[in-house]
Design a protein around this motif. Structure first.
Motif, PDB file in Angstrom:
ATOM      1  N   GLN A 123       0.884  -1.140   0.132  1.00 18.92           N
ATOM      2  CA  GLN A 123      -0.052  -0.101   0.046  1.00 18.92           C
ATOM      3  C   GLN A 123       0.772   1.045  -0.016  1.00 18.92           C
TER       4      GLN A 123
ATOM      5  N   GLN B 122       3.818   1.401  -1.380  1.00 19.78           N
ATOM      6  CA  GLN B 122       4.486   1.564  -2.970  1.00 19.78           C
ATOM      7  C   GLN B 122       3.095   2.009  -3.657  1.00 19.78           C
ATOM      8  N   LEU B 123       1.880   1.788  -3.529  1.00 20.96           N
ATOM      9  CA  LEU B 123       1.043   2.189  -4.334  1.00 20.96           C
ATOM     10  C   LEU B 123       0.563   3.659  -4.221  1.00 20.96           C
TER      11      LEU B 123
ATOM     12  N   SER C 185      -2.509   6.077  -5.838  1.00 22.95           N
ATOM     13  CA  SER C 185      -2.811   5.420  -7.081  1.00 22.95           C
ATOM     14  C   SER C 185      -3.547   3.857  -6.581  1.00 22.95           C
ATOM     15  N   LYS C 186      -4.509   3.718  -7.239  1.00 26.51           N
ATOM     16  CA  LYS C 186      -5.278   2.287  -7.127  1.00 26.51           C
ATOM     17  C   LYS C 186      -5.411   1.671  -8.457  1.00 26.51           C
TER      18      LYS C 186
ATOM     19  N   ASP D 203      -0.634  -0.172 -11.997  1.00 25.56           N
ATOM     20  CA  ASP D 203       0.354  -0.125 -10.972  1.00 25.56           C
ATOM     21  C   ASP D 203       0.426  -1.376  -9.910  1.00 25.56           C
ATOM     22  N   PHE D 204      -0.523  -2.000  -9.585  1.00 28.25           N
ATOM     23  CA  PHE D 204      -0.307  -3.256  -8.968  1.00 28.25           C
ATOM     24  C   PHE D 204       0.240  -4.185  -9.892  1.00 28.25           C
TER      25      PHE D 204
END
Length: 453
Positions: free
Chosen positions: A93, A95-96, A99-100, A104-105
């Motif tokens: 979380q 690192q994200l 942004s969701k 990105d994931f």
């Protein structure tokens, strides 16, 4: 067994000897000192008691050790409390950030280390093939080393091929209006795609362990297993089961299972979250599951998959290939609640379960060492083991004609907990591999790479 009196040869009633049953049918003990009398005796077949804890053993007649004395009474379970916070880990979380986005994931799971390893091994393998003087296939001299961006494009085109299916790979680059897919020509020439396909590699053949049948894809397996654990924490209910990846190519550990739809394939053992089907850990069958003298093959699989989640209060659901009283006792001592079906002839199971004849709807229970054993008659006999239930509490459920059917609560809980692997397989069915592979390690790679989606 009582000894049998024998008369002497002349018909008198004087006792000339007695026979005591021994472990061998070829040797007998006589009380008489007269060793000249030969008595014809019909040999009786020995009943073998198998001590090995194998998967298909028949231990119905085996004497249970003292610690496995099953009693006909309610169980007194030790129920462990779940201590984790499920969901995406705090490190991921961070690192994200704010942004969701799915991309990105994706970049967190498939990071630069992952792509750089494929680039390095593909280029290494290509140079080795080009320098080999006895190569039978003609090598395209226009080959150039690949880079990270090219590998990503190649991977994306493979995913598109799985969704836009065509009989031949070459048809994806066709200019015919009726079958044209322009994205392929814009991203990469057909010749370059075929070059990368030929040299695609994931491990260094020079340093790989030759005794490992999965050595060509072992770095990828280890990478995904570590990544799946780092990015997510599973909920309380988890399940272990096997899944068959359809494959008919060359691989010594290929399995044949007539009960599966694919029948031929590579067997995966998966540890998944029950509610979402998220794969947390997996193992590929490579010919021998028994790697420990302490556990049987099925118990070894369970202990290896659960190594990182023991003592956290999870509720584990397993089927009858894995279940045994010994395994349940080991897991409950390691802070894990277990529930599953079981074979009645497993070692240390209640000896009278196999002989008990029940009518439909009837149920009997036994308890020992905090484990509840249940035998319930539905269309056929159902045997259950549980470390979290006290008794076979019967609960009414609507049947096919809305008529209530009484089922033990442990059976209902089991059906709800075992859906994780089936749910994941159902989702993966929408993302088939782009085409058939003769080399099993390449299909394993694409199968594992699709799971995070």
């Amino acid at each position: 067994m009582p000894r049998r009196k024998l008369s002497n040869c002349d018909g008198s009633q004087e006792k000339c000897g007695t026979i005591a049953d021994s472990d061998s049918t070829d040797s007998f003990q006589y009380d008489s000192e007269d060793s000249d009398i030969i008595v014809p005796v019909t040999k009786r077949p020995r009943r073998l008691i198998i001590e090995d804890d194998s998967d298909d053993e028949d231990s119905t007649y085996q004497q249970l050790p003292a610690q496995w004395f099953w009693e006909e009474k309610n169980n007194k379970p030790k129920i462990w409390k779940y201590t984790q916070t499920p969901g995406i880990t705090a490190a991921i979380q961070d690192q994200l950030g704010g942004s969701k986005r799915e991309l990105d994931f994706f970049n967190i799971i498939f990071d630069n280390v992952f792509w750089d390893n494929i680039v390095q091994e593909t280029n290494r393998y290509a140079e080795k093939i080009k320098s080999h003087t006895h190569t039978k296939r003609i090598i395209d001299e226009t080959w150039m080393p690949v880079d990270r961006n090219e590998i990503k494009i190649y991977f994306a085109l493979c995913i598109i091929m799985a969704q836009v299916k065509k009989p031949k790979i070459q048809m994806n680059w066709s200019k015919r209006a009726i079958i044209e897919t322009p994205i392929f020509r814009k991203c990469m020439p057909l010749r370059r795609f075929l070059q990368i396909t030929r040299f695609l590699h994931f491990a260094n053949n020079d340093t790989a362990d030759n005794s490992d049948k999965l050595r060509k894809v072992t770095p990828v397996i280890n990478y995904f297993n570590e990544k799946f654990k780092d990015v997510y924490v599973m909920e309380e209910n988890i399940a272990i089961d096997e899944s068959l990846m359809k494959f008919k190519g060359r691989m010594s550990s290929k399995q044949f299972n007539p009960s599966k739809r694919a029948r031929f394939g590579i067997k995966f053992y998966k540890l998944c979250e029950s509610s979402s089907g998220y794969c947390y850990n997996f193992k590929i069958y490579s010919g021998n599951d028994k790697t420990s003298l302490e556990y049987s093959a099925s118990e070894t699989v369970v202990m290896e998959l659960l190594q990182s989640v023991l003592d956290k209060g999870h509720n584990l659901y397993i089927d009858n290939w894995y279940s045994s009283p010994k395994l349940f006792l080991t897991l409950v001592r390691n802070g894990t609640n277990v529930l599953g079906t079981v074979r009645c002839n497993r070692k240390n199971m209640p000896g009278d379960f196999g002989k008990a004849k029940l009518k439909k709807g009837d149920c009997i229970i036994r308890s020992c060492n905090g484990i509840l054993a249940v035998k319930w008659k539905d269309r056929r006999d159902v045997h259950m083991l549980s470390t979290k239930h006290e008794s076979a509490e019967m609960i009414a459920q609507n049947g096919s004609h809305l008529s209530p059917i009484l089922k033990p609560k442990c059976v209902i809980d089991y059906n709800m907990g075992m859906i994780g692997i089936d749910r994941q397989d159902q989702v993966l069915a929408s993302f088939p591999i782009m085409r058939k592979f003769m080399k099993g390690y390449r299909k394993i790679f694409f199968t594992c790479a699709i799971w995070p989606f």
